[in-house]
Structures are given as C-alpha cells and as structure tokens.
Design a protein around this motif. Structure first.
Motif: not given
Length: 158
Positions: A20-21, A40-42, A63-64, A79-80
């Motif tokens: 997660k980036v 393929d990362c979030q 993305g968010d 989180t990341f």
C-alpha cells in the motif's frame, strides 16, 4: 510526463504486489497515475489543495485520494508500506511536521522516499545574496537527513 524528481524517486522503490503506497503531496497526480498503471500496489494520495484532489479523482479511478494537510494525513498509524514525500515549501518546521506524520502512517520496516529539490552548490553558497533569509525554503538534504535520524528513521540513503 513525470518530472526528473519523480523519476528519481521511483528509481529508489522496491514494491511487493500487496504493498500500500501513499503519494504524500499528490500534486498533478502523475506519480500516482504511473504507480496505478505500472504496479499492482494499492495507491493512495493526499494533498492540501482541494483542486488537485478533485482533478486526480476525476482522472484516476483505482486509487484513494484524500484532501488533508500532509502534516495531518487522514489515515491510521501503520497503514502504508511506502510513502513518497515531495514536500511543499514551508521551511524546516513544516518538513519536520510532514516527516513526523509520514513516520506515523508508515508500517514498521516501511520505506519513505523523500524527494527534495536541490540547487547547485554555487547557488546554495550564494543563497544569502539571492533570497531573503526569512523565506521559508525547504532545508538541504544534509539537514533533512539529520531531521530523519533524530526522528528514528533507519537505513537512510541519499
């Protein structure tokens, strides 16, 4: 098209598919767009400029992206896996606050890639003649490294 600083930041990364980036200071969204298209990362992003967030949300669907100050990232601790920080102007105290917040949201063992714009040595040496000393410019890489060490960041490379 990615700028030279963003390309240099990407060269420092090592991803796993499940990572997660966070793109801290998402700006135009080009770095986040590259990550979404080529990994393929979030991918998540934050900016304190609402117009940037609106633009990125309109163009990137995978993305968010959140509105918020980089010194107050709206995600929970740990989180990341990776945080990409190209800080905005604001001087040493602003950078210190941004680094502190990036450390908070990084998972233990995560990686922070800090992209600082660097001026040639000659210009840095003449900076007192070129700019008002009260300007809130970002610190140089040596000062940033000292900040990071004092905050407990480990395995710092330049």
């Amino acid at each position: 098209m990615l700028c030279a600083l963003e390309k240099a930041m990407l060269c420092q990364l090592a991803f796993n598919k499940t990572d997660k980036v966070l793109d801290a200071n998402v700006c135009s969204g080009l770095l986040a767009e590259y990550l979404l298209a080529n990994t393929d990362c979030q991918v998540c992003g934050v900016s304190d400029r609402m117009e940037e967030i609106r633009q990125v949300r309109e163009t990137l669907y995978g993305g968010d992206f959140a509105y918020g100050a980089i010194g107050d990232i709206p995600w929970q601790e740990n989180t990341f896996d990776t945080v990409l920080l190209h800080p905005s102007e604001g001087g040493e105290e602003a950078l210190r606050e941004q680094l502190r917040e990036c450390k908070r949201v990084l998972k233990p063992g995560g990686q922070l890639v800090l992209g600082l714009k660097s001026l040639p040595l000659v210009i840095r040496q003449l900076s007192h003649l070129l700019w008002d000393e009260t300007e809130d410019r970002l610190p140089d890489t040596q000062t940033a490294q000292q900040m990071m060490e004092s905050m407990g960041f480990e395995q710092i490379t330049r």
